[in-house]
Write an enzyme that holds these catalytic residues in place. Structure first.
Site, PDB file in Angstrom:
ATOM      1  N   HIS A 170      -8.638  -0.727   5.608  1.00 15.40           N
ATOM      2  CA  HIS A 170      -9.066  -2.021   6.160  1.00 15.40           C
ATOM      3  C   HIS A 170      -9.563  -2.895   5.005  1.00 15.40           C
ATOM      4  O   HIS A 170     -10.369  -2.435   4.193  1.00 15.40           O
ATOM      5  CB  HIS A 170     -10.187  -1.806   7.188  1.00 15.40           C
ATOM      6  CG  HIS A 170     -10.652  -3.089   7.783  1.00 15.40           C
ATOM      7  ND1 HIS A 170      -9.905  -3.786   8.713  1.00 15.40           N
ATOM      8  CD2 HIS A 170     -11.762  -3.843   7.544  1.00 15.40           C
ATOM      9  CE1 HIS A 170     -10.539  -4.896   9.032  1.00 15.40           C
ATOM     10  NE2 HIS A 170     -11.664  -4.954   8.338  1.00 15.40           N
ATOM     11  N   ASN A 205       0.836  -1.214   0.000  1.00 18.80           N
ATOM     12  CA  ASN A 205       0.000   0.000   0.000  1.00 18.80           C
ATOM     13  C   ASN A 205       0.863   1.254   0.000  1.00 18.80           C
ATOM     14  O   ASN A 205       0.535   2.243  -0.658  1.00 18.80           O
ATOM     15  CB  ASN A 205      -0.956  -0.007   1.193  1.00 18.80           C
ATOM     16  CG  ASN A 205      -2.188  -0.848   0.928  1.00 18.80           C
ATOM     17  OD1 ASN A 205      -3.013  -0.492   0.093  1.00 18.80           O
ATOM     18  ND2 ASN A 205      -2.294  -1.976   1.600  1.00 18.80           N
TER      19      ASN A 205
HETATM   20  C1  GRF Z   1      -3.368  -4.838   3.679  1.00 18.45           C
HETATM   21  O1  GRF Z   1      -4.248  -5.888   3.392  1.00 18.45           O
HETATM   22  C2  GRF Z   1      -4.091  -3.790   4.468  1.00 18.45           C
HETATM   23  O2  GRF Z   1      -5.423  -3.678   4.148  1.00 18.45           O
HETATM   24  C3  GRF Z   1      -3.956  -4.300   5.862  1.00 18.45           C
HETATM   25  O3  GRF Z   1      -2.685  -4.899   5.922  1.00 18.45           O
HETATM   26  C4  GRF Z   1      -2.254  -5.262   4.631  1.00 18.45           C
HETATM   27  C5  GRF Z   1      -0.963  -4.525   4.400  1.00 18.45           C
HETATM   28  O4  GRF Z   1      -0.244  -4.901   3.329  1.00 18.45           O
HETATM   29  N1  GRF Z   1      -4.254  -3.276   6.819  1.00 18.45           N
HETATM   30  P1  GRF Z   1       1.015  -4.043   2.852  1.00 18.45           P
HETATM   31  O5  GRF Z   1       2.029  -4.009   3.992  1.00 18.45           O
HETATM   32  O6  GRF Z   1       0.556  -2.674   2.462  1.00 18.45           O
HETATM   33  O7  GRF Z   1       1.561  -4.825   1.681  1.00 18.45           O
END
Ligand code: GRF
Length: 215
Positions: A110, A14
């Site tokens: 989320h 993300n």
């Molecule tokens: C994602 O699924 C987000 O929604 C959740 O944790 C995960 C994080 O993944 N809160 P990344 O570290 O961004 O790859």
């Protein structure tokens, strides 16, 4: 320009989506200035460094108590002069002192359609396992402001994807991330930095058009 600090704990996909959106000029009115990890070995730190963003760790394991860790985190956020804090796969629940210092200035992504499959203990792959166990036909992700109720703050953006019969928690997680999380998180960040998200009675309203509030 608003200063954006991203808090991470893991892989940082993300965060990468935010960096890529910034590179494409899609984070209007804001700039990612700091990335803070709760884990020393989080790959997200490498992603930040590669993008030339100041990356640091405020690790739980370095503090004797959770309060001391949260106090250090609060100091780091103040030092970063954060206008917006983005939780992108950040696995520590923030305590009141941080939430009250930054009211409606902390957002979280989320991986479900809140209020479904949300709240304490509902994170990561567990969310998708619960979605499949319940047999719902659509799921998705939600960007919301953080208040002192886990996943309970005002909802900013949501987007749905279909659940397929043949899905596993892993395939569903991948689809939710690729088709939803990596799109709506940068969108929400950009809207915030243009001062286009208004909060009233725990609901948000997106203002059409608009300009950056800080230049
Ligand atoms: C994602 O699924 C987000 O929604 C959740 O944790 C995960 C994080 O993944 N809160 P990344 O570290 O961004 O790859």
């Amino acid at each position: 320009m608003m200063n954006i600090t991203v808090l991470v704990s893991g892989g940082g996909t993300n965060l990468q989506a935010l960096i890529d959106a910034q590179t494409r000029g899609e984070i209007i009115g804001g700039k990612i200035t700091h990335v803070i990890s709760s884990q020393k070995d989080a790959y997200a730190l490498e992603r930040a460094k590669k993008a030339g963003i100041l990356a640091m760790t405020v690790a739980k394991s370095d503090y004797e108590t959770s309060q001391l860790h949260q106090a250090a985190l609060l100091e780091a956020l103040k030092d970063a002069k954060a206008d917006l804090i983005v939780l992108a796969g950040f696995l520590t629940i923030l305590d009141k002192s941080i939430i009250q210092t930054f009211p409606n200035k902390i957002m979280n992504i989320h991986p479900a359609l809140i209020p479904a499959f949300s709240g304490k203990g509902c994170y990561g792959l567990h969310v998708h396992e619960q979605v499949l166990a319940r047999g719902v036909k659509v799921t998705g992700a939600t960007v919301h402001f953080v208040n002192d109720i886990p996943d309970g703050g005002a909802i900013i953006l949501q987007k749905a994807v279909e659940v397929y019969d043949e899905d596993t928690p892993q395939t569903l997680q991948k689809r939710v991330m690729e088709e939803v999380e990596w799109q709506i998180l940068p969108q929400a960040v950009s809207l915030f930095c243009q001062n286009r998200i208004k909060v009233k009675n725990e609901k948000t309203y997106i203002i059409e058009g608009g300009t950056s509030c800080k230049g």
